[in-house]
Design an enzyme around this catalytic site. Structure first.
Site, mmCIF file in Angstrom:
data_model
loop_
_atom_site.group_PDB
_atom_site.id
_atom_site.type_symbol
_atom_site.label_atom_id
_atom_site.label_comp_id
_atom_site.label_asym_id
_atom_site.label_seq_id
_atom_site.Cartn_x
_atom_site.Cartn_y
_atom_site.Cartn_z
ATOM 1 N N PRO A 15 0.838 -1.193 0.000
ATOM 2 C CA PRO A 15 0.000 0.000 0.000
ATOM 3 C C PRO A 15 0.875 1.246 0.000
ATOM 4 O O PRO A 15 1.928 1.277 0.634
ATOM 5 C CB PRO A 15 -0.779 -0.106 1.308
ATOM 6 C CG PRO A 15 -0.549 -1.460 1.845
ATOM 7 C CD PRO A 15 0.643 -2.043 1.161
ATOM 8 N N GLU A 16 0.462 2.235 -0.748
ATOM 9 C CA GLU A 16 1.205 3.495 -0.817
ATOM 10 C C GLU A 16 0.387 4.577 -0.099
ATOM 11 O O GLU A 16 -0.623 4.280 0.503
ATOM 12 C CB GLU A 16 1.485 3.845 -2.285
ATOM 13 C CG GLU A 16 2.291 2.752 -2.973
ATOM 14 C CD GLU A 16 2.540 3.044 -4.458
ATOM 15 O OE1 GLU A 16 2.673 4.216 -4.812
ATOM 16 O OE2 GLU A 16 2.610 2.066 -5.225
ATOM 17 N N LYS A 71 4.055 6.280 4.226
ATOM 18 C CA LYS A 71 3.305 5.025 4.282
ATOM 19 C C LYS A 71 3.146 4.521 5.721
ATOM 20 O O LYS A 71 2.800 3.377 5.940
ATOM 21 C CB LYS A 71 4.017 3.959 3.453
ATOM 22 C CG LYS A 71 4.262 4.356 1.995
ATOM 23 C CD LYS A 71 4.930 3.200 1.282
ATOM 24 C CE LYS A 71 5.570 3.621 -0.026
ATOM 25 N NZ LYS A 71 6.338 2.524 -0.608
ATOM 26 N N ARG A 124 2.628 -12.069 5.314
ATOM 27 C CA ARG A 124 4.056 -12.180 5.006
ATOM 28 C C ARG A 124 4.962 -11.715 6.129
ATOM 29 O O ARG A 124 6.180 -11.881 6.053
ATOM 30 C CB ARG A 124 4.355 -11.425 3.709
ATOM 31 C CG ARG A 124 3.472 -12.005 2.613
ATOM 32 C CD ARG A 124 3.838 -11.705 1.222
ATOM 33 N NE ARG A 124 5.215 -11.781 0.853
ATOM 34 C CZ ARG A 124 5.665 -11.268 -0.288
ATOM 35 N NH1 ARG A 124 4.833 -10.662 -1.110
ATOM 36 N NH2 ARG A 124 6.931 -11.368 -0.610
ATOM 37 N N ARG A 275 12.418 -3.125 -9.714
ATOM 38 C CA ARG A 275 10.959 -3.114 -9.631
ATOM 39 C C ARG A 275 10.346 -3.126 -11.020
ATOM 40 O O ARG A 275 10.794 -2.409 -11.918
ATOM 41 C CB ARG A 275 10.456 -1.849 -8.889
ATOM 42 C CG ARG A 275 11.024 -1.668 -7.504
ATOM 43 C CD ARG A 275 10.727 -2.821 -6.560
ATOM 44 N NE ARG A 275 9.309 -3.138 -6.469
ATOM 45 C CZ ARG A 275 8.446 -2.528 -5.649
ATOM 46 N NH1 ARG A 275 8.866 -1.568 -4.859
ATOM 47 N NH2 ARG A 275 7.181 -2.894 -5.613
#
Ligand SMILES: [Zn+2]
Length: 482
Positions: A15-16, A71, A124, A275
């Site tokens: 999530p940003e 974030k 995770r 990325r």
């Protein structure tokens, strides 16, 4: 397939800023005013620092506010306590009734005095929770190093200074949280698409005006994403039955396989700083020299003519096949290949022997390729590094098989109809008919690779037309170089 599925399944992303902002807004009414009655720590390493202190300090405290920076989420509580939370890849918060079972990946459960509990869920386990105080939390090492959010950047001078002399790609630069807080993979692709900047542009080449554009665009896109509740990606759900809506506004991120909505060119997918990155090679053209051009083409399609035209414009040329031939002449490589397949040659590769061996052991072709391709791709990258020309052109029939496509700014495919191809080959050598089977295999693999090229030059007419067409491609390139 819906856009959200596509975005979610193609790449993993955390999530940003807009997603965390949305989570904050969902959490506020859930926690504010409520007192923590009990905390279950189901996975100790989720808590940074002393676990017992974390639990003991927080029991009996009431949530007073939830805020966000970059974030990071901050839960403010009575007695000036603050919980710092970073969700990383998969962290989520769920509000459940006290008698409901915890979510499957619950790591820390906050029981509240209103009959609900809030589960911090993280499949995770990259996310963290850390206890701090109102006086200290902004000075915590992970927080103090954060750069400014685009909303608060009024002067881009420090961005310009930071980029001076740096070859780090702009995509990597704008996702560096210590420079600008809040932009990650999704919004970086969107911002660079919006500002028409190639993601691999070395950040030293970004002008002041472009930095202003980037910040303006970041504000516009982030604000719109916040308004729509963020983007629903695989790893993110703001709350039960709540979805972000921004994914349907996403123009570039994750859209590899689609065409650019502005110009209809196929999007390209590359890695920038490790990325996954999607961009339009037409709208977001590469700045800076040399322009790295790959050339592929059918047998007898006229690649050498195209190379000659490039040469007449001062291009540096590298021919992979010639390089491989030279490699086979060296003792070091010959010894290694001989050892690899237990063959008997020493000073140079006995090509005939190698060919015979590979015909009998076709599975070993891959083994040879995984030995040779990295050597070639390293050589190509050093060729680029040393080129001072405007164009560095590389004839690379093995481009895709060797996974080298990401090294290039432009991929030119020279095509020819099979009928014309055969006529030309027979003119050159009447024995060509013998190689027809090989030729059709090569043509098939070219047809597949052609789809990934940016530019296709068809050579079914005269040589002078091929030259003119190549010149017009080169002039197109020149118009955007310095
Ligand atoms: Zn485009």
């Amino acid at each position: 397939m819906g856009a959200s599925e596509r975005v979610g399944t193609k790449q993993n992303n955390m999530p940003e800023l807009p997603e965390v902002e949305t989570i904050k807004n969902v959490l506020k009414p859930i926690v504010i005013g409520n007192i923590i009655t009990k905390i279950d720590v189901l996975r100790e390493t989720t808590i940074l620092g002393n676990k017992d202190k974390f639990v003991q300090s927080l029991i009996g405290k009431a949530f007073t506010d939830v805020t966000r920076y970059g974030k990071y989420l901050f839960f403010h509580l009575s007695n000036n306590l603050v919980i710092i939370s970073h969700l990383r890849m998969e962290g989520k918060y769920y509000q459940l009734e006290e008698n409901e079972p915890n979510t499957y990946f619950s790591r820390v459960v906050f029981h509240l005095n209103n009959g609900f509990k809030v589960c911090y869920d993280d499949s995770r386990c990259f996310g963290i929770l850390k206890l701090s105080t109102e006086d200290e939390y902004k000075k915590e090492p992970e927080i103090i190093k954060l750069g400014q959010e685009p909303f608060y950047i009024n002067d881009v001078e420090y961005l310009l200074n930071h980029s001076k002399g740096s070859n780090v790609p702009i995509k990597t630069t704008i996702t560096d949280q210590t420079l600008i807080a809040g932009i990650g993979n999704i919004y970086a692709d969107e911002i660079l698409f919006d500002t028409k900047i190639h993601p691999l542009t070395p950040c030293r080449l970004i002008t002041k005006q472009q930095w202003i554009d980037i910040i303006y665009s970041a504000r516009k896109i982030l604000k719109e994403a916040i308004r729509l509740g963020g983007s629903t990606i695989k790893s993110y759900h703001p709350g039960k039955n709540i979805d972000g809506k921004f994914q349907s506004n996403i123009k570039a991120y994750g859209r590899y396989g689609d065409v650019c909505p502005n110009c209809g060119t196929a999007f390209r997918f590359i890695k920038a700083g490790g990325r996954g990155t999607t961009f339009c090679p037409n709208c977001q053209q590469k700045q800076g020299r040399p322009l790295k051009v790959a050339l592929i083409g059918k047998v007898a399609a006229g690649k050498s003519t195209v190379l000659d035209v490039f040469k007449s414009y001062g291009a540096d040329i590298f021919i992979c096949d010639n390089y491989i031939s030279d490699l086979y002449e060296t003792k070091e490589i010959a010894e290694k290949i001989a050892k690899l397949f237990s063959l008997d040659f020493k000073d140079k590769v006995d090509k005939k022997l190698l060919r015979q061996y590979l015909i009998q052991n076709p599975k070993d072709i891959k083994k040879l390729q995984s030995f040779v391709y990295p050597i070639v791709s390293e050589k190509v990258s050093s060729f680029f590094k040393h080129s001072k020309a405007k164009f560095a052109v590389c004839e690379a029939p093995l481009l895709f098989e060797a996974g080298m496509e990401e090294m290039f700014d432009e991929i030119i495919a020279v095509d020819i109809d099979e009928k014309v191809q055969l006529e030309r080959l027979l003119e050159r050598n009447p024995d060509t008919a013998k190689f027809l089977k090989q030729l059709s295999d090569k043509n098939n693999s070219f047809e597949k690779n052609k789809k990934k090229a940016n530019i296709i030059i068809s050579n079914n007419a005269s040589q002078s037309e091929l030259i003119e067409e190549t010149k017009s491609v080169i002039n197109g390139f020149l118009s955007r170089l310095d």
